[in-house]
Design a protein around this motif. Structure first.
Motif: not given
Length: 123
Positions: A77-85
């Motif tokens: 989840x952190x990896x996916x939110x890092x991508x969105x940010x």
């Protein structure tokens, strides 16, 4: 000197017949059946403890595996939110590259601030 001897006698009487491991082998046990009975009882007690420890280690193993799954999920989840940010930041960089975009952004930001002020005043 007599009290020392009494102390030693009391101590010998207290610890008489205790072997290593805490199993009492008193001299009053004359028959092998009684010794065998005590051994069987001790074995049953040890078996119960081993079963309890096995269950406990199994529960600990399940708990650790559950926590590992949860941590893996959180990492994903952190990896996916890092991508969105990072995508959002790239879009902001593109907006701020030109002066006309900066003016447009400033105008939009001013409208948002004015809207929030009016919203809080009417509440």
């Amino acid at each position: 000197m007599g009290s020392r001897r009494d102390h030693r006698n009391n101590r010998v009487a207290l610890f008489d017949g205790i072997e290593e491991g805490g199993i009492r082998a008193s001299s009053s046990y004359a028959s092998p059946e009684i010794d065998e009975h005590d051994n069987d009882r001790a074995m049953d007690g040890l078996q119960d403890r081993v079963i309890m420890l096995k269950r406990l280690t199994g529960d600990i193993h399940e708990e650790v595996e559950g926590h590992n799954r949860m941590l893996d999920h959180m990492g994903n989840e952190m990896d996916s939110s890092r991508g969105v940010l990072s995508g959002t930041m790239d879009k902001f960089k593109m907006v701020f590259e030109t002066k006309s975009s900066r003016r447009t952004f400033s105008l939009v930001a001013a409208f948002v601030v004015i809207f929030l002020i009016i919203y809080y005043l009417t509440r």
